[in-house]
Scaffold this active site. Structure first.
Site, short mmCIF file in Angstrom:
data_model
loop_
_atom_site.label_atom_id
_atom_site.label_comp_id
_atom_site.label_asym_id
_atom_site.label_seq_id
_atom_site.Cartn_x
_atom_site.Cartn_y
_atom_site.Cartn_z
CG HIS A 220 1.30 -27.85 3.27
ND1 HIS A 220 0.54 -28.89 3.70
CD2 HIS A 220 2.55 -28.34 3.14
CE1 HIS A 220 1.29 -29.97 3.82
NE2 HIS A 220 2.52 -29.67 3.49
CD GLU B 250 10.61 -31.80 8.84
OE1 GLU B 250 10.29 -32.72 9.63
OE2 GLU B 250 10.51 -31.91 7.60
#
Lengths: 461, 362
Positions: free
Chosen positions: A263, A194
């Site tokens: 999440h 990322e």
């Protein structure tokens, strides 16, 4: 005891699916783990296994049925020796006595290309959309895909980069068809990196390209946040304007369903805090399309916050060759006179639901969809509050230093004399998102909580 | 020009694909009890995974990552852990967790959507970490535990962690290896190279010939083992942990295996995986290979293998019942949201907690 076989949720986001085919017949003996049926979702074809040993007593939903809601009984598994007739009697009071297979399949939603004009009112008050524009029905997922495809056709410098974006067509299937149309040069699968994707995207943007960086979810952007803030947001400023960073960071943000603390969180306030970034968080498909196109054209770094639970929702989208909307403009999602409810992203849906309940009790709420979090369109909020004199801000996220806090503070500064009640905030609970279903429900916002807050603001409780 | 450094990467395999010794075996490979124990652990894991996936299909399990085909990696590695070692697992770490005393129902509970599954009851696992779901974060956590062991001057103690081959592309992987090298940390990292990062094949993940050589730039030892050969995994990890416990520093071990299942229950590998490659990989899978070895060794007969399968299934069913009982009959009270928020609950939250309890969680 017999077991009802329910339509399974094959992923956290699945709401419905199809039965491609049954692999066993009524009356067949099965062992735990035997394959019963093939289930299709938008993401995958998967096999349904028998949860226990037994006999398939009845198929309730036949081969080829589509759009079966998760949790719908699709079959009955009997224990060895159990009599189907007895079971049906015992099932009868709880379930529909008539076999569900005999019910007509629910009518499918309109095809994406079906032209409708009836719901044009949904965006009729959007000055960016000319009156009388034809509307098409599509999901937020399709709207985002179309926005990227249109901009990639418009400008060779636009490309999409991220994990699983090309061959897999996106972890949430947002980039469907893009690899086929634009090829591997412009739809780029990356290793799992990322910070790497963000950093090289920023480098490419400094070099004049227009990358769209997809984060599989914004939770993973935390591993890239240094690049986003210290490089993307600040380099134009720190280079005396020599470098610009025309980049879009996009992906799903906010709590999904049952995916636990790491999440399930809303980064809207985090990124909106940063000068140098623009932050967009749309609700409808029309806004998703119009604002993503604008974000891709924007010469600044734009953080574009989507929502996993909205991807599959259907809205009217104007059928225009180039539907772009201005970044930084809120929209009145529902006009009203008694209270202003400010929201963004999925919370707009919660606010609209609350507004319907309130309307039934004689309270007309005006719902303002912020759409952009930075720059924040306080003018629209203030105009509404000067009319209604009351305000509740709804946000899926933590309360401290939230967008709701900012709107509340700015109303004190800019509309204090017009307020007849304290500004209410309806936010997620101030805890990491619990994984357990009962606790998650307590931690999330709901229309009921909004109704309660509005009643407090209107002195109706 | 003068050559300053060069490197080589060694590959370790004891059992070939047919379960026949390809090398002189280490001593433990003759120990019937040890070898049968490894087999039964691998078998239990395979049954547990199958059951968990089936439960997910009927809505009684959340997203679950199975380990099918990769059982030898975690079972072999965790069999080398002592009661003083610390395990820092990642999401496909069921094998290692079971090997260090975590109970199957705790793992089911965690993936079933209940954080109490991370509150390991076995004293052996008390200091082990919860499952790291974000990619590669566990690497620096493991380096942190190893640093703590070193700072406290603890002897005879090491950290074991695990990562997928895709995770080795993350910055944190390199940062952790670098510090493990320069600080000579007591740490062993096993790469579960199962060839797939969701749908991304290994050749799109790295241009390096091996993942083991990623150790070279960090100045630590790296080697590659046949990850479907439990003897090779156990031998390599055992030696690496011994080295770490005795001040010899960190080791990176790449275990080459194959993911004979979907990435998780939210994935469908048949959409992107070549069926022929899968069929080839199935021929090399670890459980059948070990069974052949055990039969040749005379450690078991066919009938016993069947009995083991029945026993593994029964054990899984027992654990599933415990899981159901907790999930269905013992929900967490709403106060649980507050109880682990801070070490001591601040005043502001105490009032909220009281209010939630007063309303009975409604």
């Amino acid at each position: 005891m017999s077991i009802e076989i329910l339509m399974p949720a094959l992923s956290p986001t699945m709401t419905e699916g199809a039965i491609a085919r049954w692999l066993v017949k009524e009356g067949d003996a099965v062992s735990a783990g035997d394959l019963l049926a093939e289930i299709e979702t938008d993401k995958a074809t998967m096999e349904l296994e028998a949860p226990e040993d037994g006999v398939l007593g009845r198929i309730l939903v036949p081969d080829g049925t589509e759009e079966i809601a998760v949790g719908t009984p699709i079959g009955v598994l009997l224990e060895d020796g159990e009599d189907l007739n007895q079971v049906e009697l015992s099932l009868a009071p709880a379930a529909e006595p008539a076999p569900r297979a005999a019910e007509p399949a629910p009518s499918p939603p309109p095809e994406p290309d079906e032209v409708t004009t009836s719901a044009a009112a949904a965006v009729a008050d959007d000055p960016a959309v000319p009156a009388g524009t034809e509307m098409v029905t599509m999901t937020v997922r399709e709207a985002l895909r179309d926005a990227m495809a249109e901009e990639m056709r418009h400008d060779e410098d636009v490309f999409l980069i991220g994990e699983e974006v090309a061959h897999y067509e996106g972890a949430y299937k947002v980039s469907q068809g893009l690899l086929a149309e634009f090829g591997e040069r412009r739809v780029v699968d990356t290793p799992i990196t990322e910070q790497g994707i963000a950093g090289l995207g920023i480098g490419a943007a400094f070099a004049g390209l227009r990358p769209i960086v997809e984060f599989m979810t914004f939770n993973f952007a935390m591993q890239a946040i240094d690049q986003m803030i210290n490089s993307a947001a600040k380099t134009h400023y720190m280079s005396g304007g020599q470098l610009t960073c025309p980049i879009v960071f996009r992906g799903p943000n906010g709590p999904a369903s049952r995916v636990a603390a790491q999440h399930s969180q809303n980064y809207g306030a985090w990124f909106a805090h940063i000068p140098g970034l623009k932050v967009v968080a749309p609700y409808s498909a029309a806004d998703s399309k119009g604002l993503l196109k604008a974000a891709i054209r924007d010469p600044n770094p734009v953080v574009f916050l989507e929502n996993e639970l909205l991807y599959g929702r259907t809205f009217e989208v104007p059928q225009l060759d180039d539907h772009r909307l201005p970044i930084g403009k809120a929209r009145i999602a529902r006009p009203g006179t008694d209270v202003t409810i400010v929201a963004y992203s999925i919370a707009v849906g919660v606010a609209l639901e609350a507004a319907e309940t309130l309307a039934a009790e004689g309270i007309e709420a005006e719902v303002v969809d912020l759409r952009t979090l930075r720059p924040l369109d306080m003018a629209s909020v203030v105009t509404s509050v000067k009319k209604t004199n009351r305000c509740v801000v709804v946000e899926e996220g933590w309360p401290q230093c939230s967008i709701a806090s900012e709107v509340s503070a700015r109303l004190i500064e800019e509309a204090f004399d017009w307020l007849d009640a304290p500004v209410g905030r309806v936010t997620g609970a101030d805890v990491p998102m619990p994984y357990a279903a009962n606790l998650e429900k307590l931690a999330l916002i709901s229309a009921d909580k909004v109704v309660a807050s509005v009643k407090a603001a209107t002195y109706k409780d | 020009m003068q050559k300053l450094a060069s490197f080589e990467v060694n590959y370790l395999q004891y059992l070939d694909e047919g379960g026949k010794p390809a090398n002189d075996l280490p001593d433990f490979a003759d120990d019937h009890e040890v070898m049968v124990g490894l087999y039964r652990s691998m078998q239990l894991l395979r049954h547990l995974d199958a059951r968990a996936v089936a439960l997910q299909r009927v809505g009684r399990m959340r997203t679950y990552p199975a380990s099918e085909g990769q059982e030898a990696v975690g079972v072999g590695a965790s069999s080398c852990l002592s009661d003083r070692d610390v395990l820092v697992p990642y999401y496909r770490g069921t094998a290692m967790m079971l090997g260090h005393g975590v109970q199957p129902h705790e793992i089911l509970l965690y993936w079933g959507g209940d954080e109490r599954g991370s509150d390991y009851q076995n004293p052996l696992a008390k200091e082990d970490f919860p499952i790291a779901v974000p990619i590669a974060t566990q690497m620096l956590h493991a380096a942190g535990v190893a640093s703590a062991i070193k700072l406290r001057g603890q002897k005879d103690r090491a950290v074991l962690t695990e990562i997928g081959e895709g995770g080795t592309s993350e910055g944190e992987f390199y940062e952790a290896l670098n510090v493990a090298g320069v600080w000579n940390l007591p740490m062993v990292c096993v790469i579960n190279n199962n060839q797939w990062a969701i749908s991304v094949p290994s050749e799109m993940q790295t241009a390096a010939q091996t993942y083991a050589q990623k150790a070279v730039a960090a100045g630590i030892e790296g080697l590659q083992v046949d990850g479907n050969d439990v003897i090779a995994v156990k031998d390599a990890v055992g030696k690496a942990l011994d080295k770490a416990r005795n001040g010899g520093g960190a080791t990176l071990i790449e275990a080459v295996t194959y993911r004979l299942c979907d990435h998780t229950t939210a994935d469908d590998a048949s959409r992107y995986e070549d069926a022929k490659a899968r069929a080839e990989a199935e021929k090399k899978e670890p459980l059948g290979r070990l069974a052949k070895y055990l039969l040749n060794l005379g450690a078991v007969n066919e009938k016993q293998l069947d009995e083991f399968a029945v026993a593994a299934k029964a054990e899984v069913e027992k654990e599933v019942k415990i899981y159901f009982d907790i999930l269905e009959n013992k929900p967490q009270p709403p106060s649980a949201m507050f109880d682990y928020l801070y070490a001591e609950l601040p005043e502001r939250f105490r009032a909220q907690r009281d209010e939630v309890m007063r309303r009975g969680g409604e």
